[in-house]
Scaffold this motif. Structure first.
Motif, PDB file in Angstrom:
ATOM      1  N   PRO A  39     -30.711  21.311 -41.032  1.00  0.00           N
ATOM      2  CA  PRO A  39     -31.759  20.802 -40.150  1.00  0.00           C
ATOM      3  C   PRO A  39     -31.319  19.529 -39.450  1.00  0.00           C
ATOM      4  CG  PRO A  39     -32.241  20.191 -42.405  1.00  0.00           C
ATOM      5  CD  PRO A  39     -31.025  21.073 -42.458  1.00  0.00           C
ATOM      6  N   ASN A  40     -32.100  19.077 -38.489  1.00  0.00           N
ATOM      7  CA  ASN A  40     -31.813  17.804 -37.838  1.00  0.00           C
ATOM      8  C   ASN A  40     -31.760  16.697 -38.886  1.00  0.00           C
ATOM      9  OD1 ASN A  40     -31.761  18.881 -35.267  1.00  0.00           O
ATOM     10  ND2 ASN A  40     -33.935  18.542 -34.908  1.00  0.00           N
ATOM     11  N   GLY A  41     -30.758  15.835 -38.768  1.00  0.00           N
ATOM     12  CA  GLY A  41     -30.599  14.746 -39.724  1.00  0.00           C
ATOM     13  C   GLY A  41     -29.766  15.109 -40.927  1.00  0.00           C
ATOM     14  N   ALA A  42     -29.278  16.355 -40.984  1.00  0.00           N
ATOM     15  CA  ALA A  42     -28.502  16.787 -42.152  1.00  0.00           C
ATOM     16  C   ALA A  42     -27.086  16.220 -42.150  1.00  0.00           C
ATOM     17  CB  ALA A  42     -28.442  18.309 -42.214  1.00  0.00           C
ATOM     18  N   GLY A  43     -26.564  15.872 -40.967  1.00  0.00           N
ATOM     19  CA  GLY A  43     -25.205  15.350 -40.876  1.00  0.00           C
ATOM     20  C   GLY A  43     -24.280  16.175 -40.008  1.00  0.00           C
ATOM     21  N   LYS A  44     -24.783  17.239 -39.393  1.00  0.00           N
ATOM     22  CA  LYS A  44     -23.932  18.102 -38.574  1.00  0.00           C
ATOM     23  C   LYS A  44     -23.340  17.352 -37.388  1.00  0.00           C
ATOM     24  CE  LYS A  44     -26.895  21.211 -37.346  1.00  0.00           C
ATOM     25  NZ  LYS A  44     -28.089  20.414 -37.701  1.00  0.00           N
ATOM     26  N   SER A  45     -24.201  16.683 -36.625  1.00  0.00           N
ATOM     27  CA  SER A  45     -23.717  16.007 -35.418  1.00  0.00           C
ATOM     28  C   SER A  45     -22.741  14.890 -35.750  1.00  0.00           C
ATOM     29  CB  SER A  45     -24.900  15.447 -34.622  1.00  0.00           C
ATOM     30  OG  SER A  45     -25.701  16.490 -34.107  1.00  0.00           O
ATOM     31  N   THR A  46     -22.999  14.156 -36.824  1.00  0.00           N
ATOM     32  CA  THR A  46     -22.077  13.100 -37.227  1.00  0.00           C
ATOM     33  C   THR A  46     -20.727  13.683 -37.619  1.00  0.00           C
ATOM     34  OG1 THR A  46     -23.886  11.684 -37.982  1.00  0.00           O
ATOM     35  CG2 THR A  46     -21.695  11.216 -38.862  1.00  0.00           C
ATOM     36  N   THR A  47     -20.741  14.809 -38.312  1.00  0.00           N
ATOM     37  CA  THR A  47     -19.488  15.479 -38.683  1.00  0.00           C
ATOM     38  C   THR A  47     -18.693  15.843 -37.441  1.00  0.00           C
ATOM     39  OG1 THR A  47     -20.492  16.386 -40.692  1.00  0.00           O
ATOM     40  CG2 THR A  47     -18.496  17.460 -39.881  1.00  0.00           C
ATOM     41  N   VAL A  48     -19.357  16.450 -36.464  1.00  0.00           N
ATOM     42  CA  VAL A  48     -18.677  16.853 -35.227  1.00  0.00           C
ATOM     43  C   VAL A  48     -18.152  15.632 -34.482  1.00  0.00           C
ATOM     44  CG1 VAL A  48     -19.001  17.924 -32.977  1.00  0.00           C
ATOM     45  CG2 VAL A  48     -19.948  19.015 -35.012  1.00  0.00           C
ATOM     46  N   LYS A  49     -18.918  14.558 -34.439  1.00  0.00           N
ATOM     47  CA  LYS A  49     -18.463  13.343 -33.756  1.00  0.00           C
ATOM     48  C   LYS A  49     -17.200  12.787 -34.400  1.00  0.00           C
ATOM     49  CE  LYS A  49     -22.927  11.758 -31.951  1.00  0.00           C
ATOM     50  NZ  LYS A  49     -23.994  10.739 -32.060  1.00  0.00           N
ATOM     51  N   ILE A  50     -17.144  12.806 -35.717  1.00  0.00           N
ATOM     52  CA  ILE A  50     -15.949  12.307 -36.409  1.00  0.00           C
ATOM     53  C   ILE A  50     -14.757  13.212 -36.129  1.00  0.00           C
ATOM     54  CG2 ILE A  50     -14.911  11.978 -38.691  1.00  0.00           C
ATOM     55  CD1 ILE A  50     -17.673  10.958 -39.621  1.00  0.00           C
ATOM     56  N   LEU A  51     -14.958  14.517 -36.205  1.00  0.00           N
ATOM     57  CA  LEU A  51     -13.852  15.456 -36.015  1.00  0.00           C
ATOM     58  C   LEU A  51     -13.353  15.479 -34.570  1.00  0.00           C
ATOM     59  CD1 LEU A  51     -15.135  18.433 -38.203  1.00  0.00           C
ATOM     60  CD2 LEU A  51     -13.357  16.770 -38.782  1.00  0.00           C
ATOM     61  N   THR A  52     -14.195  15.081 -33.633  1.00  0.00           N
ATOM     62  CA  THR A  52     -13.783  15.044 -32.229  1.00  0.00           C
ATOM     63  C   THR A  52     -13.445  13.626 -31.766  1.00  0.00           C
ATOM     64  OG1 THR A  52     -16.112  14.943 -31.527  1.00  0.00           O
ATOM     65  CG2 THR A  52     -15.084  17.112 -31.620  1.00  0.00           C
ATOM     66  N   LEU A 192     -18.776  26.064 -35.224  1.00  0.00           N
ATOM     67  CA  LEU A 192     -20.032  26.338 -34.547  1.00  0.00           C
ATOM     68  C   LEU A 192     -21.188  25.701 -35.301  1.00  0.00           C
ATOM     69  CD1 LEU A 192     -21.840  28.185 -32.585  1.00  0.00           C
ATOM     70  CD2 LEU A 192     -21.758  29.850 -34.457  1.00  0.00           C
ATOM     71  N   THR A 193     -21.931  24.825 -34.650  1.00  0.00           N
ATOM     72  CA  THR A 193     -23.183  24.355 -35.223  1.00  0.00           C
ATOM     73  C   THR A 193     -24.311  25.109 -34.524  1.00  0.00           C
ATOM     74  OG1 THR A 193     -23.736  22.550 -33.686  1.00  0.00           O
ATOM     75  CG2 THR A 193     -22.163  22.065 -35.457  1.00  0.00           C
ATOM     76  N   THR A 194     -25.303  25.506 -35.290  1.00  0.00           N
ATOM     77  CA  THR A 194     -26.382  26.306 -34.721  1.00  0.00           C
ATOM     78  C   THR A 194     -27.652  26.139 -35.535  1.00  0.00           C
ATOM     79  OG1 THR A 194     -27.073  28.541 -34.095  1.00  0.00           O
ATOM     80  CG2 THR A 194     -25.667  28.347 -36.035  1.00  0.00           C
ATOM     81  N   HIS A 195     -28.785  26.335 -34.865  1.00  0.00           N
ATOM     82  CA  HIS A 195     -30.072  26.383 -35.543  1.00  0.00           C
ATOM     83  C   HIS A 195     -30.562  27.815 -35.691  1.00  0.00           C
ATOM     84  CE1 HIS A 195     -31.136  21.933 -34.693  1.00  0.00           C
ATOM     85  NE2 HIS A 195     -30.823  22.104 -35.952  1.00  0.00           N
ATOM     86  N   GLY A 212     -28.673  16.423 -46.386  1.00  0.00           N
ATOM     87  CA  GLY A 212     -28.499  15.090 -46.929  1.00  0.00           C
ATOM     88  C   GLY A 212     -27.072  14.571 -46.835  1.00  0.00           C
ATOM     89  N   GLY A 213     -26.329  15.047 -45.822  1.00  0.00           N
ATOM     90  CA  GLY A 213     -24.965  14.573 -45.635  1.00  0.00           C
ATOM     91  C   GLY A 213     -23.946  15.195 -46.559  1.00  0.00           C
ATOM     92  N   ARG A 214     -24.350  16.256 -47.281  1.00  0.00           N
ATOM     93  CA  ARG A 214     -23.444  16.937 -48.206  1.00  0.00           C
ATOM     94  C   ARG A 214     -23.478  18.435 -47.961  1.00  0.00           C
ATOM     95  NH1 ARG A 214     -26.671  13.804 -51.284  1.00  0.00           N
ATOM     96  NH2 ARG A 214     -27.733  15.643 -52.105  1.00  0.00           N
ATOM     97  N   VAL A 215     -22.403  19.112 -48.316  1.00  0.00           N
ATOM     98  CA  VAL A 215     -22.389  20.569 -48.294  1.00  0.00           C
ATOM     99  C   VAL A 215     -23.080  21.062 -49.559  1.00  0.00           C
ATOM    100  CG1 VAL A 215     -20.937  22.635 -48.389  1.00  0.00           C
ATOM    101  CG2 VAL A 215     -20.301  20.720 -46.884  1.00  0.00           C
ATOM    102  N   VAL A 216     -24.188  21.790 -49.387  1.00  0.00           N
ATOM    103  CA  VAL A 216     -24.939  22.275 -50.546  1.00  0.00           C
ATOM    104  C   VAL A 216     -24.624  23.734 -50.855  1.00  0.00           C
ATOM    105  CG1 VAL A 216     -26.801  20.608 -50.250  1.00  0.00           C
ATOM    106  CG2 VAL A 216     -26.958  22.830 -49.101  1.00  0.00           C
TER     107      VAL A 216
END
Length: 315
Positions: A39-52, A192-195, A212-216
């Motif tokens: 979901p939003n706030g899970a950490g997906k966008s931050t992960t992509v920003k770091i990797l790019t 790919l990030t997707t909803h 929560g910023g972790r892979v569950v």
């Protein structure tokens, strides 16, 4: 097998004590589509920003196309294509002009660039509109051009951040087909990030659910669904229940387990859903808890998310 993308124990916090990543690790192999869900706030966008290379982690390590994102960000940028949620197109330029400018920025030689632009316009069914100003294109056409733009320099790793958001069903289907061809035909690694869970189920060879910023949870879609024994039972209640009372009632129904509530929705697992439903309906009705609808199905990625994150998947 060597990895096109590796993230190891990434941590990132923002001012105000917001922890975006809390030890996230993942890897993407060449030639596969890897889905990143949450979901939003899970950490997906931050992960992509770091990797790019658009953000720096507080700690942890990441490599893309064999290059460390902190030590050699310029090398990483040469090897990746990025399709962000927001379009990067120049609305006043034509499709051909947008692609040509992108190629020049990456140093593609003139003759090769003309051929590449023509190939991409044809591949994404944009040749007929190639010389028209992009501002007048449909949303689906603009999104296809966004993807073409990321491919001009033939990257080894492609980041697609919610590429089908806002597309109609026909546009989504066309984009799905193209993403599949990219991974299979060009040995390109795609993150790919997707909803859309059906999108991840259809496209991703493997995926990770982030919360929560972790892979569950991580694995292939089928592996994750097979971990959930039996049937998924979903009951839509007529109104939000008193949860302690509803839990007490449903606990008396034989065969139901892993009961979870989300507003008016009650979800559970059962070895034999069809056999458990009549008893569940009777118990709830006798307690004055009305049921509007019932669904019994094989496990889905939504059920996987519910199992690992404690709530249904939502954008």
């Amino acid at each position: 097998m060597s990895h096109a993308v590796t993230a190891d124990d990434l941590r990132k916090s923002y001012p105000g004590g917001v922890r975006a990543l809390d030890g996230l690790s993942l890897d993407v192999r060449p030639g596969e589509v890897f889905g990143l869900l949450g979901p939003n706030g899970a950490g997906k966008s931050t992960t992509v920003k770091i990797l790019t290379t658009l953000a720096r982690p507080d700690s942890g390590r990441a490599e893309v196309a064999g290059h460390d994102v902190l030590r050699h960000p310029e090398r990483v940028r040469r090897e990746i294509g990025v399709v962000a949620q927001r379009s990067a197109l120049d609305p006043m330029g034509s499709g051909r002009e947008n692609l040509t400018l992108q190629g020049r920025l990456f140093g593609v030689r003139a003759t090769a660039l003309r051929r590449r632009v023509d190939d991409l316009l044809e591949r994404f069914d944009l040749t007929g509109a190639a010389d028209r100003v992009v501002r007048g294109w449909s949303g689906g056409m603009q999104r296809r051009l966004d993807v073409a733009l990321a491919l001009v320099h033939r990257p080894g790793v492609l980041f697609l951040d919610e590429p089908t958001t806002g597309l109609d069903p026909e546009g989504r289907a066309a984009m799905w087909a193209e993403i599949g061809r990219l991974a299979a035909g060009e040995s390109m690694a795609i993150l790919l990030t997707t909803h859309y869970l059906d999108e991840a189920d259809r496209l991703a060879a493997r995926l990770a659910i982030v919360d929560g910023g972790r892979v569950v949870a991580h694995g292939t879609p089928e592996q994750l669904k097979e971990e959930l024994r039996g049937d998924a039972v979903h009951l839509e209640l007529r109104q939000p229940p008193d949860e302690p009372t509803a839990r007490q009632v449903i606990a008396l129904v034989a065969g139901l387990r892993e009961v979870a509530f989300d507003g008016r929705r009650l979800s559970a697992r059962a070895d034999d859903g069809a056999a458990a439903v009549p008893a569940a309906l009777a118990a709830l009705e006798s307690a004055g808890i009305g049921v509007a609808a019932v669904t019994v199905a094989r496990p889905s990625l939504d059920d996987v998310y519910l199992r690992h994150a404690g709530r249904r998947y939502a954008a």
